[in-house]
Design a protein around this motif. Structure first.
Motif: not given
Length: 226
Positions: A189-209
């Motif tokens: 209870a002394t902690e609170r979630p701050y952020m979730l970071i997703v990490a890995g290799h991008p997919a072959e067909d990965a795009t960005v806006p």
């Protein structure tokens, strides 16, 4: 002078010429500008040792009174990732289904986001960043932390840069609320979630806006009083 203050010589010192400083600053900018938020990840494994070193880098960040009020839970376990995805998509469905203002949703339209978060299962690692409201001293006594959001924010920035330097794609994910992370990951209870970071290799067909590549100019983000 404070009685328990102990000073040591600066352990790491850099002496660079103006030319070398400019070269390094430019090189870092060219490197960090290639980091992009990715939403399509490959399932290709990433060694735990790589993530460990990146967490070590995050742990070097400055913090209020050097209390280091952060904890990183690194999740590679498929069933746990599945549980996180289900809970996150539940919160996101409510967000996109009426919680968020229309202006907010219009801004998100440019980024192509919605309540579906398959990357939370596909990516090999999820790193849940927790902010510690209080800690303990060397004797186990409760100890107040200071400037927690600022300190954890800096450490998270260090972590993102470390992951990028290791050749990994990343995404910052902040479903609201994130209480489910505390429950699934069994954090105190002394902690609170701050952020979730997703990490890995991008997919072959990965795009960005395309909109995400539009960054403000130096003149828009900085003022110099020489």
């Amino acid at each position: 002078m404070v009685d328990d203050y102990e000073a040591i010589p600066l352990p790491h010192r850099q002496v660079l010429s103006d030319t070398e400083m400019q070269k390094r600053a430019q090189g870092y900018f060219e490197h960090v500008r290639t980091r992009h938020s990715v939403r399509s990840f490959s399932a290709k494994a990433v060694p735990r040792e790589v993530i460990e070193q990146c967490i070590r880098a995050a742990g070097t960040a400055p913090s209020g009174a050097n209390h280091q009020p952060w904890h990183f839970v690194c999740v590679g376990h498929p069933e746990t990732k599945r549980a996180i995805r289900i809970a996150a998509e539940h919160e996101e469905a409510e967000f996109y289904g009426g919680k968020a203002s229309q202006d907010w949703l219009n801004d998100l339209d440019k980024l192509g986001t919605d309540q579906h978060k398959p990357f939370l299962e596909t990516a090999p690692w999820l790193i849940a960043v927790f902010l510690e409201r209080s800690g303990a001293d060397s004797d186990g006594n409760k100890r107040k932390n200071y400037y927690m959001p600022e300190s954890v924010g800096i450490a998270t920035g260090f972590l993102l840069n470390a992951l990028h330097s290791a050749g990994l794609a990343t995404l910052t994910h902040t479903p609201n609320p994130m209480k489910f992370l505390s429950e699934i990951l069994e954090r105190p209870a002394t902690e609170r979630p701050y952020m979730l970071i997703v990490a890995g290799h991008p997919a072959e067909d990965a795009t960005v806006p395309a909109a995400a590549l539009e960054k403000k100019s130096l003149a828009e983000i900085a003022t110099f009083l020489d």
